[in-house]
Design an enzyme around this catalytic site. Structure first.
Site, PDB file in Angstrom:
ATOM      1  N   SER A 161       5.034  -0.945   3.847  1.00 55.63           N
ATOM      2  CA  SER A 161       5.086  -2.211   4.281  1.00 55.63           C
ATOM      3  C   SER A 161       5.031  -3.336   3.225  1.00 55.63           C
ATOM      4  O   SER A 161       4.532  -3.231   2.497  1.00 55.63           O
ATOM      5  CB  SER A 161       4.105  -2.786   5.279  1.00 55.63           C
ATOM      6  OG  SER A 161       3.817  -1.952   6.259  1.00 55.63           O
ATOM      7  N   GLN A 167       0.989  -0.973   0.143  1.00 53.60           N
ATOM      8  CA  GLN A 167      -0.091  -0.039  -0.018  1.00 53.60           C
ATOM      9  C   GLN A 167       0.857   1.300  -0.074  1.00 53.60           C
ATOM     10  O   GLN A 167       1.567   1.507   1.064  1.00 53.60           O
ATOM     11  CB  GLN A 167      -0.828  -0.143   1.319  1.00 53.60           C
ATOM     12  CG  GLN A 167      -1.816   1.241   1.393  1.00 53.60           C
ATOM     13  CD  GLN A 167      -2.617   1.399   2.808  1.00 53.60           C
ATOM     14  OE1 GLN A 167      -1.679   1.712   3.612  1.00 53.60           O
ATOM     15  NE2 GLN A 167      -3.445   0.784   3.172  1.00 53.60           N
ATOM     16  N   GLY A 168       0.807   2.015  -1.115  1.00 54.34           N
ATOM     17  CA  GLY A 168       1.581   3.518  -1.109  1.00 54.34           C
ATOM     18  C   GLY A 168       0.542   4.527  -0.869  1.00 54.34           C
ATOM     19  O   GLY A 168       0.338   5.500  -1.865  1.00 54.34           O
ATOM     20  N   SER A 172       1.148   6.948   2.558  1.00 53.59           N
ATOM     21  CA  SER A 172       1.632   7.593   3.345  1.00 53.59           C
ATOM     22  C   SER A 172       2.962   8.213   2.598  1.00 53.59           C
ATOM     23  O   SER A 172       3.500   7.485   1.497  1.00 53.59           O
ATOM     24  CB  SER A 172       2.320   7.011   4.561  1.00 53.59           C
ATOM     25  OG  SER A 172       1.222   6.414   5.267  1.00 53.59           O
ATOM     26  N   GLU A 231      -9.022  -1.609   6.510  1.00 49.25           N
ATOM     27  CA  GLU A 231      -7.963  -1.854   7.106  1.00 49.25           C
ATOM     28  C   GLU A 231      -8.151  -1.762   8.498  1.00 49.25           C
ATOM     29  O   GLU A 231      -7.634  -2.607   9.123  1.00 49.25           O
ATOM     30  CB  GLU A 231      -6.818  -0.795   6.763  1.00 49.25           C
ATOM     31  CG  GLU A 231      -5.620  -0.818   7.305  1.00 49.25           C
ATOM     32  CD  GLU A 231      -4.586   0.027   6.731  1.00 49.25           C
ATOM     33  OE1 GLU A 231      -4.738   1.090   6.473  1.00 49.25           O
ATOM     34  OE2 GLU A 231      -3.257  -0.034   6.924  1.00 49.25           O
ATOM     35  N   GLU A 265      -4.312   8.755  18.242  1.00 46.67           N
ATOM     36  CA  GLU A 265      -5.103  10.007  18.333  1.00 46.67           C
ATOM     37  C   GLU A 265      -6.009  10.381  17.224  1.00 46.67           C
ATOM     38  O   GLU A 265      -7.201  10.665  17.701  1.00 46.67           O
ATOM     39  CB  GLU A 265      -4.152  11.183  18.330  1.00 46.67           C
ATOM     40  CG  GLU A 265      -2.934  11.334  19.387  1.00 46.67           C
ATOM     41  CD  GLU A 265      -1.954  10.241  19.477  1.00 46.67           C
ATOM     42  OE1 GLU A 265      -1.867   9.732  18.346  1.00 46.67           O
ATOM     43  OE2 GLU A 265      -1.544   9.968  20.477  1.00 46.67           O
TER      44      GLU A 265
HETATM   45  C1  FAD Z   1       4.138  -0.643  11.292  1.00 51.00           C
HETATM   46  C2  FAD Z   1       3.500   0.519  10.413  1.00 51.00           C
HETATM   47  C3  FAD Z   1       3.585  -0.164   8.992  1.00 51.00           C
HETATM   48  C4  FAD Z   1       3.025   1.018   7.792  1.00 51.00           C
HETATM   49  N1  FAD Z   1       2.607   0.393   6.608  1.00 51.00           N
HETATM   50  C5  FAD Z   1       2.207   1.501   5.963  1.00 51.00           C
HETATM   51  C6  FAD Z   1       1.990   0.911   4.479  1.00 51.00           C
HETATM   52  O1  FAD Z   1       1.991  -0.288   4.112  1.00 51.00           O
HETATM   53  N2  FAD Z   1       1.469   1.843   3.547  1.00 51.00           N
HETATM   54  C7  FAD Z   1       1.135   3.136   4.082  1.00 51.00           C
HETATM   55  O2  FAD Z   1       0.884   3.986   3.127  1.00 51.00           O
HETATM   56  N3  FAD Z   1       1.341   3.717   5.237  1.00 51.00           N
HETATM   57  C8  FAD Z   1       2.150   2.918   6.190  1.00 51.00           C
HETATM   58  N4  FAD Z   1       2.372   3.341   7.449  1.00 51.00           N
HETATM   59  C9  FAD Z   1       2.176   4.620   7.848  1.00 51.00           C
HETATM   60  C10 FAD Z   1       1.045   4.829   8.771  1.00 51.00           C
HETATM   61  O3  FAD Z   1      -0.113   4.897   7.988  1.00 51.00           O
HETATM   62  C11 FAD Z   1       1.207   6.366   9.174  1.00 51.00           C
HETATM   63  O4  FAD Z   1       2.309   6.270  10.036  1.00 51.00           O
HETATM   64  C12 FAD Z   1       0.135   7.038  10.181  1.00 51.00           C
HETATM   65  O5  FAD Z   1      -1.067   7.276   9.289  1.00 51.00           O
HETATM   66  C13 FAD Z   1       0.572   8.268  10.562  1.00 51.00           C
HETATM   67  O6  FAD Z   1       1.315   9.219   9.885  1.00 51.00           O
HETATM   68  P1  FAD Z   1       2.598   9.767  10.158  1.00 51.00           P
HETATM   69  O7  FAD Z   1       3.780   8.662  10.561  1.00 51.00           O
HETATM   70  O8  FAD Z   1       2.981  10.642   9.048  1.00 51.00           O
HETATM   71  O9  FAD Z   1       2.419  10.492  11.684  1.00 51.00           O
HETATM   72  P2  FAD Z   1       1.626  11.966  11.653  1.00 51.00           P
HETATM   73  O10 FAD Z   1       0.329  12.031  11.136  1.00 51.00           O
HETATM   74  O11 FAD Z   1       2.702  13.385  11.247  1.00 51.00           O
HETATM   75  O12 FAD Z   1       1.322  12.179  13.224  1.00 51.00           O
HETATM   76  C14 FAD Z   1       2.540  12.627  14.276  1.00 51.00           C
HETATM   77  C15 FAD Z   1       1.873  12.543  15.691  1.00 51.00           C
HETATM   78  O13 FAD Z   1       0.818  13.623  15.385  1.00 51.00           O
HETATM   79  C16 FAD Z   1      -0.597  13.174  15.777  1.00 51.00           C
HETATM   80  N5  FAD Z   1      -1.732  13.630  15.194  1.00 51.00           N
HETATM   81  C17 FAD Z   1      -1.580  14.056  13.991  1.00 51.00           C
HETATM   82  N6  FAD Z   1      -2.739  14.667  13.353  1.00 51.00           N
HETATM   83  C18 FAD Z   1      -3.382  14.571  14.589  1.00 51.00           C
HETATM   84  C19 FAD Z   1      -4.939  15.143  14.810  1.00 51.00           C
HETATM   85  N7  FAD Z   1      -5.654  15.724  13.889  1.00 51.00           N
HETATM   86  N8  FAD Z   1      -5.230  15.065  16.089  1.00 51.00           N
HETATM   87  C20 FAD Z   1      -4.263  14.836  17.171  1.00 51.00           C
HETATM   88  N9  FAD Z   1      -3.199  14.156  16.977  1.00 51.00           N
HETATM   89  C21 FAD Z   1      -2.629  14.128  15.717  1.00 51.00           C
HETATM   90  C22 FAD Z   1      -0.466  11.634  15.486  1.00 51.00           C
HETATM   91  O14 FAD Z   1      -1.603  10.895  16.293  1.00 51.00           O
HETATM   92  C23 FAD Z   1       0.862  11.417  16.199  1.00 51.00           C
HETATM   93  O15 FAD Z   1       1.168  11.018  17.287  1.00 51.00           O
HETATM   94  C24 FAD Z   1       2.829   2.206   8.329  1.00 51.00           C
HETATM   95  C25 FAD Z   1       3.131   2.688   9.643  1.00 51.00           C
HETATM   96  C26 FAD Z   1       3.418   1.711  10.640  1.00 51.00           C
HETATM   97  C27 FAD Z   1       3.720   2.290  11.820  1.00 51.00           C
END
Ligand code: FAD
Length: 399
Positions: free
Chosen positions: A168, A133-134, A136, A251, A382
């Site tokens: 992933s 899945q692409g 993020s 998901e 969150e």
């Molecule tokens: C093990 C793992 C596998 C993954 N696999 C995939 C994958 O296969 N494909 C893919 O596309 N993505 C994947 N992801 C990415 C995942 O979807 C993102 O990590 C997730 O959506 C959070 O985005 P971010 O990491 O950019 O954090 P951010 O969105 O930058 O968040 C940072 C912090 O801010 C908080 N925050 C953000 N917005 C708000 C709000 N509105 N209110 C309150 N708090 C907030 C969050 O809760 C977090 O604590 C994976 C992530 C993990 C950990």
């Protein structure tokens, strides 16, 4: 397992289905079958997971909730629960294409053209195509609609440039379903398209990311003028946000699978019964027994909520805020249990696999580190709380 374990009384058809699944698992699971546990030798593990999916597919058990016409069995919610419970009880591994079976396949069924369904669905089931899945990007996670990967139309192709992250399994996947911005003038959510791409397309490069555990389970994916046929757009051009929401709903249902948590609880109970860092005798310490009871109650609550979310998903209904509740509980519980494993193990808990005296051969340390990610993947805690607050509790929207 008895009928009571399913929380419903089983019809004759359900029992026949349960017996079929049991008979299949009895004959198919051998000592050689890959387990859920991470083993050394990633390549061998992956080959075996692929082999396991092939076995499930041959028995028409790879995607039982899919409609029969697409290779599933149009399973009822109860049958899906039976299947999940039997797989968990037998300690059966997951199919290599689990996320495609749970998320992409239903999305293609919902939004795809006849040609797309005919082409992609059988290849998901047989594991001929393994998908990643692409969605993020470096600056688009929780706020997914701010994604910047661009796609311009050139004749009958999209030309895609940008970067995905945390993808992933991309290092061994064949294909990627990704979100790209096809209309930069529209509102962020209105200019996105959902694209199915071959990872071997020139201009796509996958670079593994090394995690705190030492493993590389996810990747960065770079796209540099990668040309993908326009016919690979899933759902309406520029209308991919709604398609993506379907995938994200599926998901969250997928994330609420409870068997991993139930297994972790079994392991913790085993650890608490042995002399451990907190108590000399089984459950002698009030804090330990209190924690275990709390975990057991939470696991039971999760089982009920997850069953509701699974049932909604199987009926083809939008899983709704229950899926967020189940996802939140699953990941927070996963993390709390991993933390408690460390408490029970004392200093031996922080030692890695291979270190003399490492608790559970390093698995306690490994779980603790791995579970940091649990409250991020598939939507952070969150974000789930926001969904629950707004849609279940009727609180004002997050601005
Ligand atoms: C093990 C793992 C596998 C993954 N696999 C995939 C994958 O296969 N494909 C893919 O596309 N993505 C994947 N992801 C990415 C995942 O979807 C993102 O990590 C997730 O959506 C959070 O985005 P971010 O990491 O950019 O954090 P951010 O969105 O930058 O968040 C940072 C912090 O801010 C908080 N925050 C953000 N917005 C708000 C709000 N509105 N209110 C309150 N708090 C907030 C969050 O809760 C977090 O604590 C994976 C992530 C993990 C950990």
């Amino acid at each position: 397992m008895t009928d009571a374990d399913y929380g419903v009384s089983l019809s004759l058809r359900d029992r026949a289905f349960r017996d079929e699944v049991r008979a299949f698992l009895d004959s198919a699971l051998t000592a050689d079958t890959p387990t859920q546990t991470r083993t050394r030798g990633e390549k061998t593990r992956l080959e075996r997971m692929r082999w396991w999916q092939t076995r499930l597919h041959e028995a028409r058990l790879a995607a039982i909730s899919w409609p029969t016409e697409f290779g599933g069995r149009s399973a009822t919610p109860v049958q899906q629960l039976i299947f999940n419970a039997e797989m968990a009880a037998a300690r059966a591994p997951e199919p290599i294409n689990r996320s495609a079976i749970n998320q992409l396949g239903p999305t293609i069924i919902q939004w795809g053209t006849d040609e797309q369904r005919a082409h992609y669905l059988p290849r998901i089931l047989s594991a001929e195509d393994v998908w990643c899945q692409g969605f993020s990007e470096p600056d688009a996670g929780s706020d997914l609609a701010s994604l910047k990967t661009r796609a311009t139309i050139d004749g009958d192709h999209l030309v895609i440039t940008g970067q995905k992250v945390w993808t992933s399994k991309a290092q061994y996947a064949d294909r990627i379903y990704l979100l790209v911005r096809t209309d930069t003038r529209a509102e962020p959510r209105d200019g996105i398209s959902y694209v199915l791409a071959d990872l071997a397309t020139p201009g796509i490069e996958v670079r593994p990311v090394r995690q705190i555990t030492g493993a590389s389970e996810f990747n960065e994916v770079f796209l540099d003028e990668a040309r993908v046929p326009l016919s690979n757009v899933l759902g309406p051009l520029h209308g991919g946000w709604r398609v993506a929401k379907s995938t994200l709903g599926y998901e969250r249902v997928g994330q609420s699978r409870t068997h991993r948590i139930e297994r972790r609880l079994d392991i913790l109970v085993g650890m608490a019964k042995q002399p451990n860092a907190l108590t000399e005798k089984a459950f002698a310490d009030e804090y330990v027994s209190d924690q275990m009871v709390r975990f057991a109650a939470q696991v039971e609550a999760l089982r009920q909520i997850a069953a509701q979310a699974t049932a909604a998903g199987v009926r083809g209904m939008s899983p709704g805020p229950e899926a967020s509740l189940a996802k939140l509980l699953t990941s927070e519980l996963d993390q709390a249990m991993a933390n408690f494993g460390l408490d029970l193990s004392g200093p031996a808990g922080v030692l890695e696999a291979g270190s003399p005296g490492a608790a559970k051969n390093g698995n306690v340390a490994q779980s603790y580190l791995l579970m940091r990610a649990a409250t991020f993947g598939a939507g952070t805690s969150e974000i789930q709380r926001n969904v629950i607050a707004e849609r279940l509790l009727g609180l004002p929207r997050d601005p």
